[in-house]
Design a protein around this motif. Structure first.
Motif, PDB file in Angstrom:
ATOM      1  N   ASN A   1       0.822  -1.217   0.000  1.00 42.67           N
ATOM      2  CA  ASN A   1       0.000   0.000   0.000  1.00 42.67           C
ATOM      3  C   ASN A   1       0.848   1.254   0.000  1.00 42.67           C
ATOM      4  O   ASN A   1       0.512   2.261  -0.642  1.00 42.67           O
ATOM      5  N   ARG A   2       1.931   1.196   0.747  1.00 39.72           N
ATOM      6  CA  ARG A   2       2.800   2.365   0.815  1.00 39.72           C
ATOM      7  C   ARG A   2       3.394   2.645  -0.576  1.00 39.72           C
ATOM      8  O   ARG A   2       3.439   3.793  -1.016  1.00 39.72           O
ATOM      9  N   VAL A   3       3.828   1.572  -1.242  1.00 42.97           N
ATOM     10  CA  VAL A   3       4.393   1.748  -2.585  1.00 42.97           C
ATOM     11  C   VAL A   3       3.348   2.325  -3.545  1.00 42.97           C
ATOM     12  O   VAL A   3       3.617   3.247  -4.317  1.00 42.97           O
ATOM     13  N   GLU A   4       2.094   1.763  -3.457  1.00 38.56           N
ATOM     14  CA  GLU A   4       1.006   2.244  -4.331  1.00 38.56           C
ATOM     15  C   GLU A   4       0.692   3.707  -4.055  1.00 38.56           C
ATOM     16  O   GLU A   4       0.474   4.514  -4.959  1.00 38.56           O
ATOM     17  N   LEU A   5       0.649   4.047  -2.753  1.00 36.98           N
ATOM     18  CA  LEU A   5       0.346   5.419  -2.359  1.00 36.98           C
ATOM     19  C   LEU A   5       1.425   6.380  -2.837  1.00 36.98           C
ATOM     20  O   LEU A   5       1.133   7.479  -3.336  1.00 36.98           O
ATOM     21  N   GLU A   6       2.658   5.964  -2.676  1.00 37.70           N
ATOM     22  CA  GLU A   6       3.748   6.828  -3.131  1.00 37.70           C
ATOM     23  C   GLU A   6       3.684   7.038  -4.645  1.00 37.70           C
ATOM     24  O   GLU A   6       3.921   8.145  -5.150  1.00 37.70           O
TER      25      GLU A   6
END
Length: 513
Positions: A69-74
Motif C-alpha cells: 500500500n505504501r508503494v502504491e500510495l507513493e
C-alpha cells in the motif's frame, strides 16, 4: 464354635478386600489423571506453538500489505504531483496570454478613446455649422424649421393619400372584376354539373279499378265505406263517370299517398268494409313511413352524407311529400347539397360540410305544419337537439338571411338555395298560395275545443271536421259549425264559398272472448 470364628474371619477378609480394591482403584485413577494432565499439557504446548506460527505469518502478511500500500500510495502521490505541476504550467501559460491580451485591450481602449474624442469634436463642429446654416435658411425662407417640416409633412401626406386612394380604387376594381369572373365561373360550373329534374306537384291521384262494379263496393251501403275512408285519411274520393278509375283529391301528399295505397290494397283484397278499411289505412300509413325512411337514406347516399341521426333521416324522407312553391323539397335539398358541394370544391373549402348543410337546410319544413314558427327556426332547433355542429346551425339559420353568415359554408348555402329555386319551372307561386290557404283552414278548425281532426277537401271548398262525441253534443254541433264559418270568413280570403261539414260519430267496441 467354629461357625462363630468363621463368620468374623469372613467379615474381616471382606473388609480388607474392599480396602485393597479401593486403594487399587485410587492408584489407577491417579495414574490416569497424571496421564491426562501430561496429554493436556502437550496439547496446550502444541496449540501455543501453532498460535505463535500463525501470529508470525499474519504479521508477515500485514507487513507485506502495508509495504504494498505504501508503494502504491507513493506512486499515486507522485502521479498527482506530476499532474499538479502540469496544470500549474498551463495556468502560468494562460496567465501570460491573458496579460498580453489585457495589454492589447488597454492599447485599443486608448486608441478608441482618442478616436471617440476626435469624433465628438467633429460632431460638435458639424452641429454648430448646421445651426448656422439653419438660421441662414430660416432668414431666407421667412419661416422656422418646424414650420417648414410641418409644411413638408403635410404636402407628402396629401400626395400619399391621393396615391393610396387611387391604388385602393384600382385594386378594388380589379378585385371585383376578378371576383365576379371567378364567381360566375364557379356558379356556371356547379349548375352545369348538377342538372336535377323538377317534379310537378299535383293535388289529385288516380286509382285504376278492375271494373266499374268496384265503384259500388267502394261506396258501400248508404256510402259507409267511402265515408270511412274519407274520414280516416282526410282525402276526398271522387267517383264519377270516369271509366274504371277513382280520383283522390287532397292538398296533403302524405294523406293522399296513404289513401291511394289503402284503396289499392282494398281493391286487391276484395273485402271492403269499415273494419277492413281501418286495417288497410294503418298498413298504408306504416308503408308510407317506411318509404319516407328509405327516401331519406337514399338522399343521404346520393350526396354522400353519413352519420345522420335516424330521426333526421326519417324527416328528410318526409320532405319527399312536401312542396314549397310547387317545388319538391327533398329534390330541392339534394340539389342544393350538390351545388354547394361543387362550389366548395372549386373554392377549396370543406366539401362534406357544405353538402351536409345543403341537405339539412330545409329540414324544418318536414314538421313546420305541426309546430309554430318558421321552418328556419324549427330546423335550427331540430339540429341543436341532434348535436349538429355550430357551422351547420349557422348555415341553416342564415340561408334566408335571418342572421349574418359566419362561414363560407353559410354563404354557399345561400347561393345554392337561390340557384335551385331560380331554375326555370322550379317554383310556382300560385300553388304555394293555394296550399297555405288550405293549411290555414285546417289550422282554424283545429283551434276550436272539441275538434279531434279536420281535413280540407274539394280543393278547399269544404272542411270536414271530426269532433269528439264526449265534448260536443248534437245540439252544439250547429253552434260549432256557425262559429267556425264566421272565423273562416274573418281570417281567410277565398273565392266562392266553403262548406263546413262536422261529423260526430259514436262507437261502441267490445271483444268476444
Amino acid at each position: 464354635m467354629e461357625l462363630e470364628v468363621i463368620v468374623p474371619i469372613c467379615l474381616i477378609v471382606f473388609v480388607v478386600g474392599i480396602a485393597i480394591g479401593f486403594f487399587i482403584r485410587k492408584m489407577i485413577s491417579e495414574a490416569k489423571i497424571g496421564s491426562a494432565k501430561k496429554e493436556a499439557e502437550s496439547i496446550i504446548e502444541e496449540a501455543k506453538k501453532t498460535v505463535e506460527n500463525e501470529k508470525r505469518e499474519m504479521l508477515l502478511q500485514a507487513k507485506e500489505e502495508i509495504h504494498k500500500n505504501r508503494v502504491e500510495l507513493e506512486r499515486e502521490i507522485k502521479e498527482r504531483r506530476n499532474e499538479m505541476q502540469r496544470l500549474e504550467r498551463r495556468v502560468l501559460q494562460k496567465e501570460e496570454g491573458l496579460d498580453k491580451k489585457s495589454e492589447a485591450l488597454e492599447q485599443k481602449e486608448e486608441t478608441l478613446s482618442k478616436k471617440t474624442k476626435e469624433a465628438q469634436e467633429a460632431k460638435e463642429k458639424f452641429e454648430e455649422s448646421l445651426k448656422q446654416q439653419q438660421l441662414e435658411l430660416e432668414k431666407i425662407a421667412g419661416m422656422t424649421a418646424e414650420e417648414a417640416k410641418q409644411m413638408l409633412i403635410k404636402n407628402i401626406e396629401h400626395e400619399v393619400k391621393l396615391e393610396t386612394a387611387l391604388m385602393i380604387k384600382n385594386m378594388e376594381q380589379n378585385a371585383k372584376e376578378d371576383a365576379n369572373k371567378k364567381a360566375k365561373s364557379i356558379i356556371a360550373t356547379a349548375i352545369q354539373k348538377c342538372a336535377a329534374d323538377q317534379v310537378a306537384e299535383h293535388t289529385v291521384s288516380v286509382v285504376s279499378l278492375p271494373n266499374d262494379e268496384m265503384k259500388g263496393r267502394i261506396i258501400g251501403r248508404e256510402g259507409r265505406n267511402i265515408k270511412t275512408l274519407e274520414t280516416l285519411t282526410g282525402i276526398d274520393l271522387i267517383i264519377d263517370d270516369t271509366p274504371e278509375a277513382v280520383i283522390l283529391s287532397g292538398f296533403d301528399p302524405v294523406r293522399r299517398e296513404v289513401a291511394r295505397i289503402a284503396l289499392e290494397k282494398l281493391i286487391l283484397d276484395g273485402r271492403i268494409h269499415p273494419t277492413r278499411i281501418e286495417e288497410m289505412v294503418e298498413k298504408a300509413q306504416a308503408e308510407v313511413e317506411e318509404t319516407m325512411r328509405e327516401a331519406g337514406e337514399e338522399a343521404c347516399y346520393s350526396v354522400n352524407v353519413h352519420n345522420l341521426h335516424p330521426d333526421l333521416v326519417r324527416l328528410l324522407g318526409k320532405l319527399k311529400y312536401r312542396t314549397s312553391y310547387g317545388q319538391n323539397v327533398l329534390i330541392h335539398s339534394i340539389e342544393v347539397a350538390h351545388i354547394a358541394g361543387l362550389m366548395a370544391s372549386e373554392l377549396g373549402v370543406d366539401v362534406d360540410m357544405a353538402k351536409r348543410a345543403g341537405l339539412l337546410h330545409d329540414i324544418g319544413k318536414a314538421i313546420d305544419q305541426e309546430m309554430e314558427g318558421s321552418h328556419v327556426q324549427i330546423g335550427v332547433d331540430l339540429l341543436k337537439k341532434y348535436k349538429e355542429c355550430p357551422e351547420i346551425l349557422n348555415a341553416v339559420e342564415a340561408h334566408h338571411e335571418d342572421v349574418e353568415p359566419e362561414s363560407i359554408t353559410a354563404i354557399l348555402i345561400q347561393a345554392a338555395d337561390s340557384i335551385s329555386a331560380a331554375r326555370p319551372g322550379a317554383r310556382k307561386e300560385t300553388l304555394e298560395a293555394y296550399i297555405k290557404r288550405i293549411e290555414k283552414l285546417e289550422e282554424i278548425t283545429n283551434s276550436f275545443k272539441g275538434v279531434d281532426r279536420s281535413f280540407a277537401i274539394q280543393a278547399g271548398r269544404e272542411v270536414r271536421i271530426i269532433v269528439n262525441p264526449e265534448d260536443i253534443s248534437d245540439a252544439e254541433m250547429t253552434l260549432l259549425a256557425r262559429d267556425i264559418a264566421k272565423k273562416i270568413e274573418s281570417d281567410v280570403s277565398y273565392p266562392g264559398q266553403i262548406k263546413v261539414n262536422i261529423v260526430r260519430e259514436t262507437r261502441a267496441i267490445d271483444y268476444a272472448k
